[in-house]
Write a protein that holds these residues in place. Structure first.
Motif, PDB file in Angstrom:
ATOM      1  N   GLY A  97       0.826  -1.211   0.000  1.00  9.02           N
ATOM      2  CA  GLY A  97       0.000   0.000   0.000  1.00  9.02           C
ATOM      3  C   GLY A  97       0.850   1.246   0.000  1.00  9.02           C
ATOM      4  N   PHE A  98       2.075   1.105   0.527  1.00  4.88           N
ATOM      5  CA  PHE A  98       2.822   2.326   0.786  1.00  4.88           C
ATOM      6  C   PHE A  98       4.313   2.035   0.911  1.00  4.88           C
ATOM      7  N   LEU A  99       5.135   2.944   0.428  1.00  7.20           N
ATOM      8  CA  LEU A  99       6.583   2.879   0.666  1.00  7.20           C
ATOM      9  C   LEU A  99       6.979   4.136   1.432  1.00  7.20           C
ATOM     10  N   PRO A 100       7.860   3.996   2.444  1.00  7.62           N
ATOM     11  CA  PRO A 100       8.175   5.162   3.290  1.00  7.62           C
ATOM     12  C   PRO A 100       9.018   6.235   2.621  1.00  7.62           C
ATOM     13  N   GLY A 101       9.483   6.022   1.414  1.00  4.19           N
ATOM     14  CA  GLY A 101      10.250   7.064   0.732  1.00  4.19           C
ATOM     15  C   GLY A 101      10.865   6.538  -0.542  1.00  4.19           C
ATOM     16  N   GLY A 102      11.316   7.480  -1.378  1.00  3.10           N
ATOM     17  CA  GLY A 102      11.814   7.085  -2.697  1.00  3.10           C
ATOM     18  C   GLY A 102      13.312   7.196  -2.847  1.00  3.10           C
ATOM     19  N   ALA A 103      14.012   7.425  -1.733  1.00  2.78           N
ATOM     20  CA  ALA A 103      15.466   7.559  -1.846  1.00  2.78           C
ATOM     21  C   ALA A 103      16.107   6.587  -0.861  1.00  2.78           C
ATOM     22  N   ASN A 104      17.268   6.969  -0.289  1.00  3.27           N
ATOM     23  CA  ASN A 104      17.893   6.040   0.660  1.00  3.27           C
ATOM     24  C   ASN A 104      17.182   6.122   2.014  1.00  3.27           C
ATOM     25  N   PRO A 105      17.310   5.072   2.839  1.00  2.00           N
ATOM     26  CA  PRO A 105      16.497   4.991   4.056  1.00  2.00           C
ATOM     27  C   PRO A 105      16.610   6.186   4.981  1.00  2.00           C
ATOM     28  N   CYS A 106      17.807   6.729   5.146  1.00  2.00           N
ATOM     29  CA  CYS A 106      17.939   7.839   6.094  1.00  2.00           C
ATOM     30  C   CYS A 106      17.315   9.118   5.554  1.00  2.00           C
ATOM     31  N   GLN A 107      17.483   9.346   4.247  1.00  2.00           N
ATOM     32  CA  GLN A 107      16.809  10.513   3.654  1.00  2.00           C
ATOM     33  C   GLN A 107      15.297  10.328   3.755  1.00  2.00           C
ATOM     34  N   ASN A 108      14.843   9.101   3.581  1.00  2.00           N
ATOM     35  CA  ASN A 108      13.404   8.836   3.684  1.00  2.00           C
ATOM     36  C   ASN A 108      12.880   9.117   5.089  1.00  2.00           C
ATOM     37  N   PHE A 109      13.718   8.864   6.075  1.00  2.00           N
ATOM     38  CA  PHE A 109      13.256   8.966   7.461  1.00  2.00           C
ATOM     39  C   PHE A 109      13.136  10.416   7.939  1.00  2.00           C
ATOM     40  N   MET A 110      14.024  11.269   7.459  1.00  2.00           N
ATOM     41  CA  MET A 110      14.064  12.644   7.972  1.00  2.00           C
ATOM     42  C   MET A 110      12.710  13.375   7.963  1.00  2.00           C
ATOM     43  N   PRO A 111      11.995  13.365   6.818  1.00  2.00           N
ATOM     44  CA  PRO A 111      10.750  14.149   6.792  1.00  2.00           C
ATOM     45  C   PRO A 111       9.693  13.668   7.793  1.00  2.00           C
ATOM     46  N   TRP A 112       9.749  12.384   8.145  1.00  3.91           N
ATOM     47  CA  TRP A 112       8.780  11.889   9.140  1.00  3.91           C
ATOM     48  C   TRP A 112       8.980  12.626  10.461  1.00  3.91           C
ATOM     49  N   VAL A 113      10.224  12.825  10.816  1.00  5.99           N
ATOM     50  CA  VAL A 113      10.536  13.512  12.079  1.00  5.99           C
ATOM     51  C   VAL A 113      10.130  14.974  11.979  1.00  5.99           C
ATOM     52  N   TRP A 114      10.485  15.606  10.873  1.00  9.15           N
ATOM     53  CA  TRP A 114      10.123  17.022  10.708  1.00  9.15           C
ATOM     54  C   TRP A 114       8.600  17.191  10.745  1.00  9.15           C
ATOM     55  N   GLN A 115       7.913  16.282  10.062  1.00  8.51           N
ATOM     56  CA  GLN A 115       6.449  16.421  10.020  1.00  8.51           C
ATOM     57  C   GLN A 115       5.824  16.226  11.404  1.00  8.51           C
TER      58      GLN A 115
END
Lengths: 302, 460
Positions: B221-239
């Protein structure tokens, strides 16, 4: 006359010796030097590279990831050397038989050898992708599997130092290294005189007995060279583990050379990377020393 | 160099005098004309100045983008035009991203380097190189060549070219990350619009995940991001309202409720709802392959050039996907980054290198590069070009700029804190929570300590 001959020999060896010194020994000494200073790129501009003695070795010894990588390296070497030699012996025996199409088969067996490890890794990453692996597709369509095997990412099935990802990466190294071993063993087999086998056959020796008492002992020199080379290569092996898994998942495939690279180039700790490299050097040196000692004993020189 | 500048200034003054004479003769449109004349005079002056050192050639390295051959050709074409105008040759070399990190590390430690280049991670490389190697500040040239810097470029992108008060170059490449989704899959599942919030996203992900009779996932249903895992993770924290460090780059702020909320949400998606693939933290995970192969319905934030790549490589998917401004929690923070053109310490041709960067920073060239890549530009004039309103996905990218959150952090140690490899503090924290069931507070506490240690080591 003897002096002239020696001079000629030294002259012939000189270019290779120069290359080894410049490209092998000098960097090795540099690395050893780096392992006893602080060489952290984040601090180097401010603090330079002060001498720290064995502090870098103490730091890596206190790091659980180092011991995991150390253990994985030994396991990786054991799996690869054991499997590739066993398979190589089998394939070499087959290729040594007289049958039609033997030449074609001998050529085909070389294909993985001419495939660079980087390319092999890329191919096998695709082959091992959980959702699109053709291996999974075949096994699932045959009803042998209900769920796809997560070859490179399954960290849940671990048996001591063995795991699915370690098996997957090792198998690629075995696939890639098998032709070299086969060719070496085939050459060894062809050097065993037929008369020896014929005499054993007349004496009623079985196939297994012939293999055990003739083939294996007479392949001894080739096998010892092979095992030594494979062990040295295995301890320092880098490409496949780095490209296929970066040492993951969960450090299950992390080996010393990958850890050394990560320490230096990912985390800018060239001192820790150098210390790990020094341990790799020590390990491979130990294997080589045992081999040289055995050789010298064999020739009666030691 | 000082003699050359003096001569330039003298000639420029002479040019302005000439412009003044022109003004006296042409009373109407006086101001506009004066500006035009000043520009022409400046160009003539530059030509005369560079004739002083005929045959000078500078070396310029660019990272590879899009089709490498086309990219190189484009730069070589501009190099030829630049040489015709100034007499300065430019030897353009390309660096593959796969070797980028090692190359710049070597440069920052005194290895072979060009006169100027397309670079990134200024804070780390400037710190590693110190005053000897690596990026060279060109503050003294800023007023002369880019007097309107703050008017022309987005404020956020300029943060990526300043370090310790010094100016290092021109931000040319933006990287803003919209959400992407499969229109056809959403319609199939009865959704008429993409999700708006984290909670909606969770509902959508559950509804969009398709399994076979054995429970194997056929489509995530969903992928947590379209780049490398750490770049994908950052916006979750900011949001979730968090940050990774304080604005002065001295204190780690990992141990916050926002971090816990981000980790908890992802943990629920992966291990409770099982709607995101457990492989998402592994290096072999390729989000675009999943998306293009119908194996994923929504991807949280993807590099903006996905659209261009999908159009080029997967034309059969035309009309089946769309961009959207990412979902919202406390904010809609979008990952953003920037690459810049700058000079390197050790060059003896700073003036020529700066002229080349100045030449490249023309609106027309930055527009060309931005449109070729389908990536946002830090240049406001480029983004006001009608091109960015011609297609729906481009409009969404522009809309994402309002929510841009820079991925650069004010600590030189940031690059080794956030690198997407086992052993890095952020990667280990996320991995341990997601895959090893380490309690979130424990993982956060450990990460907080490690990040603070790294920041202390990297402190200037």
């Amino acid at each position: 006359m003897v002096r002239r001959k020696n001079a000629f020999c030294y002259l012939m060896v000189a270019p290779m010796l120069a290359l080894v010194l410049v490209l092998g020994v000098y960097p090795m000494l540099q690395t050893l030097g780096m392992s006893v200073v602080q060489y952290d790129l984040m601090r180097i501009a401010r603090e330079g590279t002060p001498f720290v003695g064995l502090e870098n070795f103490r730091q890596i010894a206190a790091e659980p990831r180092f011991w995991i990588a150390f253990r994985n390296t030994l396991v990786f070497v054991a799996i690869v050397v054991g499997c590739v030699v066993a398979l190589g012996l089998f394939v070499a025996q087959v290729l040594n038989m007289d049958f039609r199409g033997r030449g074609i088969l001998r050529s085909l067996i070389l294909v993985p050898w001419v495939t660079p490890p980087v390319v092999s890794s890329a191919i096998w990453i695709w082959m091992y992708m959980a959702d699109r692996s053709p291996i999974n597709q075949v096994l699932m369509s045959l009803g042998l599997l209900d769920a796809p095997i997560r070859f490179l990412t399954d960290a849940s099935k671990v048996w001591g130092p063995f795991s699915v990802p370690m098996g997957a990466v090792s198998s690629v190294r075995i696939w890639n290294g098998l032709p070299f071993v086969t060719v070496m063993l085939l050459a060894g087999l062809q050097s065993i005189p037929h008369e020896v086998y014929e005499a054993a056959e007349i004496d009623g020796a079985s196939g297994i007995a012939r293999f055990r008492y003739i083939t294996l002992p007479m392949l001894g020199p080739v096998l010892s060279v092979l095992v030594t080379l494979l062990a040295i290569g295995g301890i320092g092996h880098f490409e496949m583990n780095y490209i296929m898994t970066l040492g993951g998942p969960n450090d299950l495939t992390n080996v010393l050379s990958v850890l050394a690279y990560q320490s230096a180039f990912t985390f800018y700790r060239f001192d820790l990377g150098a210390a790990i490299s020094a341990i790799i050097l020590l390990s491979t040196g130990t294997v080589a020393a045992f081999y040289i000692r055995a050789q010298l004993r064999g020739t009666g020189a030691g | 160099m000082s003699a050359k500048v003096t001569r330039r200034r003298f000639l420029r003054a002479a040019g302005l005098l000439g412009a003044g004479a022109g003004l006296a003769a042409c009373a109407p449109r006086v101001v506009e004309k004066a500006v035009e004349v000043e520009k022409e005079v400046t160009q003539v002056v530059e030509k005369q100045v560079t004739k002083v050192v005929p045959g000078t050639t500078i070396q310029f390295w660019t990272m590879n983008y899009g089709d490498p051959a086309q990219w190189l050709d484009m730069f070589k074409k501009h190099a030829t035009e630049f040489q015709e105008k100034t007499g300065i040759g430019v030897d353009v070399q390309m660096i593959n991203w796969a070797q980028g990190m090692n190359t710049w590390l070597l440069v920052a430690r005194g290895g072979a380097h060009p006169d100027c280049a397309d670079m990134y991670w200024l804070h780390s490389f400037a710190s590693i190189g110190g005053k000897e190697y690596g990026p060279l500040p060109i503050t003294e040239y800023q007023q002369e060549y880019w007097p309107d810097l703050k008017e022309r470029f987005f404020e956020g992108s300029l943060k990526d070219v300043y370090w310790q008060g010094e100016f290092y170059g021109i931000p040319w490449r933006g990287d803003i990350r919209p959400m992407i989704y499969r229109v056809d899959f959403l319609e199939e599942a009865g959704f008429s619009k993409p999700p708006e919030t984290w909670e909606e996203l969770r509902e959508y992900a559950k509804a969009l995940t398709v399994r076979d009779s054995h429970g194997n996932v056929l489509r995530w249903g969903f992928l947590p991001g379209g780049a490398n895992p750490c770049q994908n993770f950052m916006p979750w924290v900011w949001q979730a309202g968090g940050e990774f460090m304080t604005a002065d780059g001295k204190t780690a702020t990992i141990d916050t409720p926002a971090m816990a909320e981000a980790l908890e949400f992802l943990y629920q998606l992966q291990n409770v709802d099982k709607v995101i693939p457990p492989e998402w933290l592994e290096p072999s995970f390729a989000p675009m392959d999943y998306f293009a192969a119908d194996k994923a319905a929504i991807v949280f934030q993807v590099p903006d050039d996905w659209a261009k790549n999908l159009e080029r490589d997967y034309p059969e998917l035309d009309g089946k996907w769309a961009y959207e401004v990412p979902v919202k929690n406390k904010t809609r923070a979008c990952y953003s980054g920037a690459g810049y053109w700058g000079c390197l310490r050790g060059t003896t041709r700073v003036e020529e290198a700066v002229q080349w960067i100045h030449y490249l920073s023309q609106d027309s060239i930055m527009t060309e590069l931005s449109q070729y890549l389908g990536r946002v530009s830090p240049n406001k004039n480029v983004m006001s070009n009608p091109y960015w309103q011609e297609k729906e996905w481009r409009k969404k990218i522009v809309a994402c700029l309002e929510h841009a959150h820079t991925s650069q952090h004010p600590s030189p140690a940031w690059s080794r804190i956030i690198v997407h490899q086992p052993g890095a503090p952020i990667y280990d924290m996320v991995y341990e929570v997601m895959n090893n069931n380490v309690p979130i507070p424990d993982a956060i506490a450990k990460c907080q300590k490690r990040v603070q240690e790294e920041m202390d080591k990297g402190a200037s």
